[in-house]
Design an enzyme around this catalytic site. Structure first.
Site, PDB file in Angstrom:
ATOM      1  N   ASP A  14       0.867  -1.167   0.000  1.00 31.03           N
ATOM      2  CA  ASP A  14       0.000   0.000   0.000  1.00 31.03           C
ATOM      3  C   ASP A  14       0.911   1.226   0.000  1.00 31.03           C
ATOM      4  O   ASP A  14       2.119   1.112   0.223  1.00 31.03           O
ATOM      5  CB  ASP A  14      -0.888  -0.033   1.254  1.00 31.03           C
ATOM      6  CG  ASP A  14      -1.718   1.221   1.414  1.00 31.03           C
ATOM      7  OD1 ASP A  14      -2.418   1.608   0.459  1.00 31.03           O
ATOM      8  OD2 ASP A  14      -1.638   1.844   2.493  1.00 31.03           O
ATOM      9  N   ASP A  16      -0.185   5.227   0.911  1.00 39.02           N
ATOM     10  CA  ASP A  16      -0.462   6.214   1.958  1.00 39.02           C
ATOM     11  C   ASP A  16      -0.610   5.538   3.315  1.00 39.02           C
ATOM     12  O   ASP A  16      -1.426   4.626   3.489  1.00 39.02           O
ATOM     13  CB  ASP A  16      -1.749   6.982   1.643  1.00 39.02           C
ATOM     14  CG  ASP A  16      -1.652   7.756   0.346  1.00 39.02           C
ATOM     15  OD1 ASP A  16      -1.339   8.949   0.398  1.00 39.02           O
ATOM     16  OD2 ASP A  16      -1.876   7.154  -0.723  1.00 39.02           O
ATOM     17  N   ASP A 177      -1.444  -0.626   6.065  1.00 37.38           N
ATOM     18  CA  ASP A 177      -1.658  -0.028   7.383  1.00 37.38           C
ATOM     19  C   ASP A 177      -3.120  -0.002   7.798  1.00 37.38           C
ATOM     20  O   ASP A 177      -3.435   0.429   8.909  1.00 37.38           O
ATOM     21  CB  ASP A 177      -1.141   1.417   7.386  1.00 37.38           C
ATOM     22  CG  ASP A 177      -1.974   2.308   6.480  1.00 37.38           C
ATOM     23  OD1 ASP A 177      -2.094   1.981   5.269  1.00 37.38           O
ATOM     24  OD2 ASP A 177      -2.524   3.312   6.961  1.00 37.38           O
TER      25      ASP A 177
END
Length: 221
Positions: A14, A16, A177
């Protein structure tokens, strides 16, 4: 080899909240949109909680929170367009890599692992940010949230990449995240690894039950 990487051929990252802290630049663009509409700024804390489902959803959450009402389709469309215009002007001014990212990407590349980027961020912004931060060369593919009809937490982007690179899902690892990353990875049949920093709508990422949870990327180097 470290347990999360055992038998893996493909690592899907991922962006961001995982590799980069982009919230400051997103907040700048979003606050400009809100100011144009006479609304209070989102602020950095608000933006960190709202990131994760793409730019349109970010704008929608901000408008709803600051106006007290969900925007109409026309209002959202206009605000989303304005946000993209503002963000395009300065996508990587205060955005920074998280600690250990550059070293980890180099290490995995040296081990011969294929690395790709799967993000819900619009595709136009990926290359400028990766170039500015000097990490673009590590990825064989990048896939933005507007590249396919579906985006994370749907598994479609992950399965699309696995097929394209001819890697079986059980030999792929999704690192992120947020619950969107973990849900997408699990649904795709990937191994999942969560990082304890980043943006997860104010919820502990451990609640998403990833296969692995790390507080530092040193656990992969």
């Amino acid at each position: 080899m470290h347990a999360p990487l055992k038998d893996m051929a493909l690592v899907c990252w991922d962006l961001d909240g995982t590799l980069i802290d982009s919230a400051p630049d997103l907040a700048t663009a979003l606050d400009a949109v809100l100011a144009e509409r006479g609304l209070a700024p989102a602020g950095l804390a608000g933006v960190r909680d709202w990131i994760g489902n793409g730019a349109r959803r970010l704008v929608e959450r901000a408008l709803t929170a600051r106006s007290g009402n969900a925007p109409s389709a026309a209002e959202l469309e206009a605000a989303h367009g304005a946000f993209l215009d503002h963000y395009r002007q300065a996508p990587c001014v205060e955005t920074r890599l998280y600690p250990g990212v550059a070293a980890c990407l180099r290490s995995l590349e040296q081990r011969g692992l294929k690395q790709v980027l799967i993000t819900n961020k619009p595709g136009d912004f990926i290359a400028p940010i990766l170039q500015a931060l000097g990490i673009g060369s590590h990825f064989e593919r990048t896939l933005g949230g507007d590249a396919l009809e579906r985006k994370k937490p749907d598994p479609v982007p992950l399965l699309h990449i696995a097929r394209e690179l001819q890697v079986a899902p059980e030999r792929a690892l999704m690192i992120g995240d947020s619950r969107n990353d973990i849900e997408a990875g699990r649904a795709a049949g990937f191994r999942t690894l969560a990082l304890s920093w980043g943006y997860n709508h104010g919820e502990p990422i451990a609640a998403s039950d990833p296969d692995y949870l790390l507080d530092s990327l040193e656990g992969l180097i």
